[in-house]
Design a protein around this motif. Structure first.
Motif, PDB file in Angstrom:
ATOM      1  N   GLY A   8      18.569  38.677  33.915  1.00  6.31           N
ATOM      2  CA  GLY A   8      17.884  39.883  34.347  1.00  6.31           C
ATOM      3  C   GLY A   8      18.808  40.804  35.125  1.00  6.31           C
ATOM      4  N   GLY A   9      18.296  41.997  35.425  1.00  7.94           N
ATOM      5  CA  GLY A   9      19.084  42.953  36.184  1.00  7.94           C
ATOM      6  C   GLY A   9      18.513  44.338  36.077  1.00  7.94           C
ATOM      7  N   LEU A  10      19.315  45.310  36.515  1.00  7.55           N
ATOM      8  CA  LEU A  10      18.938  46.717  36.465  1.00  7.55           C
ATOM      9  C   LEU A  10      19.608  47.362  35.257  1.00  7.55           C
ATOM     10  CD1 LEU A  10      17.739  49.315  37.744  1.00  7.55           C
ATOM     11  CD2 LEU A  10      19.866  49.487  39.072  1.00  7.55           C
ATOM     12  N   VAL A  11      18.823  48.068  34.466  1.00  7.81           N
ATOM     13  CA  VAL A  11      19.351  48.710  33.266  1.00  7.81           C
ATOM     14  C   VAL A  11      18.680  50.071  33.111  1.00  7.81           C
ATOM     15  CG1 VAL A  11      17.644  47.600  31.749  1.00  7.81           C
ATOM     16  CG2 VAL A  11      19.843  48.362  30.810  1.00  7.81           C
ATOM     17  N   GLN A  12      19.387  51.000  32.529  1.00  5.39           N
ATOM     18  CA  GLN A  12      18.832  52.326  32.294  1.00  5.39           C
ATOM     19  C   GLN A  12      17.902  52.309  31.084  1.00  5.39           C
ATOM     20  OE1 GLN A  12      22.100  55.097  31.952  1.00  5.39           O
ATOM     21  NE2 GLN A  12      22.320  55.270  34.169  1.00  5.39           N
ATOM     22  N   PRO A  13      16.955  53.235  31.043  1.00  8.63           N
ATOM     23  CA  PRO A  13      16.098  53.331  29.847  1.00  8.63           C
ATOM     24  C   PRO A  13      16.937  53.487  28.585  1.00  8.63           C
ATOM     25  CG  PRO A  13      15.211  54.678  31.617  1.00  8.63           C
ATOM     26  CD  PRO A  13      16.550  54.181  32.098  1.00  8.63           C
ATOM     27  N   ARG A  18      19.982  40.599  27.619  1.00 10.96           N
ATOM     28  CA  ARG A  18      19.652  39.340  26.980  1.00 10.96           C
ATOM     29  C   ARG A  18      19.327  38.311  28.057  1.00 10.96           C
ATOM     30  NH1 ARG A  18      23.061  35.236  23.064  1.00 10.96           N
ATOM     31  NH2 ARG A  18      24.109  34.750  25.034  1.00 10.96           N
ATOM     32  N   LEU A  19      18.118  37.820  28.001  1.00 10.26           N
ATOM     33  CA  LEU A  19      17.688  36.773  28.920  1.00 10.26           C
ATOM     34  C   LEU A  19      17.940  35.402  28.290  1.00 10.26           C
ATOM     35  CD1 LEU A  19      14.255  38.188  30.145  1.00 10.26           C
ATOM     36  CD2 LEU A  19      16.565  38.701  30.970  1.00 10.26           C
ATOM     37  N   SER A  20      18.258  34.436  29.137  1.00 13.07           N
ATOM     38  CA  SER A  20      18.444  33.052  28.697  1.00 13.07           C
ATOM     39  C   SER A  20      17.512  32.141  29.472  1.00 13.07           C
ATOM     40  CB  SER A  20      19.888  32.607  28.930  1.00 13.07           C
ATOM     41  OG  SER A  20      20.800  33.398  28.212  1.00 13.07           O
ATOM     42  N   CYS A  21      17.085  31.089  28.820  1.00 14.29           N
ATOM     43  CA  CYS A  21      16.252  30.062  29.448  1.00 14.29           C
ATOM     44  C   CYS A  21      16.837  28.715  29.061  1.00 14.29           C
ATOM     45  CB  CYS A  21      14.812  30.191  28.987  1.00 14.29           C
ATOM     46  SG  CYS A  21      13.732  28.827  29.498  1.00 14.29           S
ATOM     47  N   VAL A  22      17.424  28.031  30.026  1.00 12.13           N
ATOM     48  CA  VAL A  22      18.023  26.724  29.774  1.00 12.13           C
ATOM     49  C   VAL A  22      17.031  25.635  30.152  1.00 12.13           C
ATOM     50  CG1 VAL A  22      19.913  25.171  30.315  1.00 12.13           C
ATOM     51  CG2 VAL A  22      20.326  27.642  30.170  1.00 12.13           C
ATOM     52  N   ARG A  66      11.485  45.699  19.232  1.00  6.13           N
ATOM     53  CA  ARG A  66      12.499  45.957  20.256  1.00  6.13           C
ATOM     54  C   ARG A  66      13.086  44.659  20.813  1.00  6.13           C
ATOM     55  NH1 ARG A  66      11.068  48.240  24.967  1.00  6.13           N
ATOM     56  NH2 ARG A  66       8.929  47.409  24.903  1.00  6.13           N
ATOM     57  N   PHE A  67      12.267  43.626  20.903  1.00 12.91           N
ATOM     58  CA  PHE A  67      12.708  42.346  21.467  1.00 12.91           C
ATOM     59  C   PHE A  67      12.846  41.321  20.354  1.00 12.91           C
ATOM     60  CE2 PHE A  67      10.737  42.819  26.012  1.00 12.91           C
ATOM     61  CZ  PHE A  67      11.363  44.046  26.144  1.00 12.91           C
ATOM     62  N   LYS A  75      22.353  23.977  22.586  1.00 10.40           N
ATOM     63  CA  LYS A  75      22.624  24.381  23.967  1.00 10.40           C
ATOM     64  C   LYS A  75      21.392  24.281  24.850  1.00 10.40           C
ATOM     65  CE  LYS A  75      26.361  27.558  22.736  1.00 10.40           C
ATOM     66  NZ  LYS A  75      26.873  28.962  22.826  1.00 10.40           N
ATOM     67  N   ASN A  76      20.293  23.749  24.295  1.00 15.51           N
ATOM     68  CA  ASN A  76      19.042  23.643  25.045  1.00 15.51           C
ATOM     69  C   ASN A  76      18.624  24.997  25.631  1.00 15.51           C
ATOM     70  OD1 ASN A  76      19.162  20.954  24.467  1.00 15.51           O
ATOM     71  ND2 ASN A  76      19.400  20.259  26.572  1.00 15.51           N
ATOM     72  N   THR A  77      18.800  26.059  24.868  1.00 13.01           N
ATOM     73  CA  THR A  77      18.601  27.408  25.398  1.00 13.01           C
ATOM     74  C   THR A  77      17.745  28.242  24.461  1.00 13.01           C
ATOM     75  OG1 THR A  77      20.753  27.300  26.514  1.00 13.01           O
ATOM     76  CG2 THR A  77      19.759  29.473  26.237  1.00 13.01           C
ATOM     77  N   VAL A  78      16.855  29.008  25.060  1.00 14.32           N
ATOM     78  CA  VAL A  78      16.051  30.002  24.361  1.00 14.32           C
ATOM     79  C   VAL A  78      16.452  31.368  24.902  1.00 14.32           C
ATOM     80  CG1 VAL A  78      13.714  30.824  23.892  1.00 14.32           C
ATOM     81  CG2 VAL A  78      14.173  28.378  24.018  1.00 14.32           C
ATOM     82  N   TYR A  79      16.569  32.338  24.015  1.00 15.67           N
ATOM     83  CA  TYR A  79      17.018  33.666  24.397  1.00 15.67           C
ATOM     84  C   TYR A  79      15.927  34.710  24.142  1.00 15.67           C
ATOM     85  CZ  TYR A  79      21.569  31.370  23.989  1.00 15.67           C
ATOM     86  OH  TYR A  79      22.637  30.500  24.128  1.00 15.67           O
ATOM     87  N   LEU A  80      16.030  35.809  24.861  1.00 12.36           N
ATOM     88  CA  LEU A  80      15.208  36.979  24.578  1.00 12.36           C
ATOM     89  C   LEU A  80      16.127  38.194  24.624  1.00 12.36           C
ATOM     90  CD1 LEU A  80      12.279  37.940  24.003  1.00 12.36           C
ATOM     91  CD2 LEU A  80      12.149  38.535  26.443  1.00 12.36           C
ATOM     92  N   GLN A  81      16.449  38.721  23.445  1.00 12.30           N
ATOM     93  CA  GLN A  81      17.251  39.930  23.363  1.00 12.30           C
ATOM     94  C   GLN A  81      16.312  41.124  23.469  1.00 12.30           C
ATOM     95  OE1 GLN A  81      20.685  40.385  23.047  1.00 12.30           O
ATOM     96  NE2 GLN A  81      20.193  42.551  23.327  1.00 12.30           N
ATOM     97  N   MET A  82      16.573  41.983  24.449  1.00 14.14           N
ATOM     98  CA  MET A  82      15.699  43.115  24.712  1.00 14.14           C
ATOM     99  C   MET A  82      16.484  44.406  24.508  1.00 14.14           C
ATOM    100  SD  MET A  82      13.658  41.722  28.076  1.00 14.14           S
ATOM    101  CE  MET A  82      15.070  41.918  29.140  1.00 14.14           C
ATOM    102  N   ASN A  83      16.063  45.180  23.533  1.00 20.08           N
ATOM    103  CA  ASN A  83      16.711  46.452  23.228  1.00 20.08           C
ATOM    104  C   ASN A  83      15.746  47.606  23.469  1.00 20.08           C
ATOM    105  OD1 ASN A  83      19.000  45.010  22.321  1.00 20.08           O
ATOM    106  ND2 ASN A  83      18.172  44.894  20.246  1.00 20.08           N
ATOM    107  N   SER A  84      16.289  48.804  23.531  1.00 20.75           N
ATOM    108  CA  SER A  84      15.484  50.020  23.718  1.00 20.75           C
ATOM    109  C   SER A  84      14.514  49.861  24.884  1.00 20.75           C
ATOM    110  CB  SER A  84      14.714  50.337  22.428  1.00 20.75           C
ATOM    111  OG  SER A  84      15.609  50.512  21.350  1.00 20.75           O
ATOM    112  N   LEU A  85      15.041  49.399  25.986  1.00 18.90           N
ATOM    113  CA  LEU A  85      14.187  49.113  27.134  1.00 18.90           C
ATOM    114  C   LEU A  85      13.576  50.375  27.711  1.00 18.90           C
ATOM    115  CD1 LEU A  85      16.335  46.292  28.698  1.00 18.90           C
ATOM    116  CD2 LEU A  85      13.923  46.094  28.129  1.00 18.90           C
TER     117      LEU A  85
END
Length: 127
Positions: A8-13, A18-22, A66-67, A75-85
């Motif tokens: 997570g973080g701060l991003v412009q519109p 990309r979020l990760s969940c391990v 968008r997502f 890698k025991n990981t699930v991702y969420l790619q988020m575009n056009s936020l």
């Protein structure tokens, strides 16, 4: 069972994150995972899920197109790619899973279908 989100973080519109969940404490390859989000003063909203059996996916209308949810079981990981936020995507994002049973299609985006949750990661979309 432990789930840890990051990314997570701060991003412009219009930007992307990309979020990760391990996952740890169990073998996640057979289990369904989901991403939820919760904005201040609002209920927790299910936005995407991915099955363990065939990696089929589901998206809420608010993020469809968008997502993108994906998983890397090695890698025991699930991702969420988020575009056009958009600013309305601002929320705390959580991943969740249920190692005991697979939610039915109608329950994939319902918080009550999941027993294990991460601590969440803040996403802020602002100029």
């Amino acid at each position: 069972v432990q789930l840890v989100e990051s990314g997570g973080g701060l991003v412009q519109p219009g930007g992307s994150l990309r979020l990760s969940c391990v996952a740890s404490g169990f073998s996640p390859e057979y289990y369904t995972f989901a991403w939820f989000r919760q904005a201040p003063g609002r209920e927790r909203e299910g936005i995407s899920s991915i099955y363990g059996s065939d990696s089929s996916t589901m998206y809420a209308a608010s993020v469809k197109g968008r997502f993108t949810i994906s998983r890397d079981d090695a890698k025991n990981t699930v991702y969420l790619q988020m575009n056009s936020l958009k600013p309305e995507d601002t929320a705390i994002y959580y991943c969740a899973t249920n190692p005991v049973w697979t939610p039915p299609p109608g329950g994939l985006l319902l918080p009550g279908s999941y027993d294990y949750w991460g601590q969440g990661t803040q996403v802020t979309v602002s100029s």
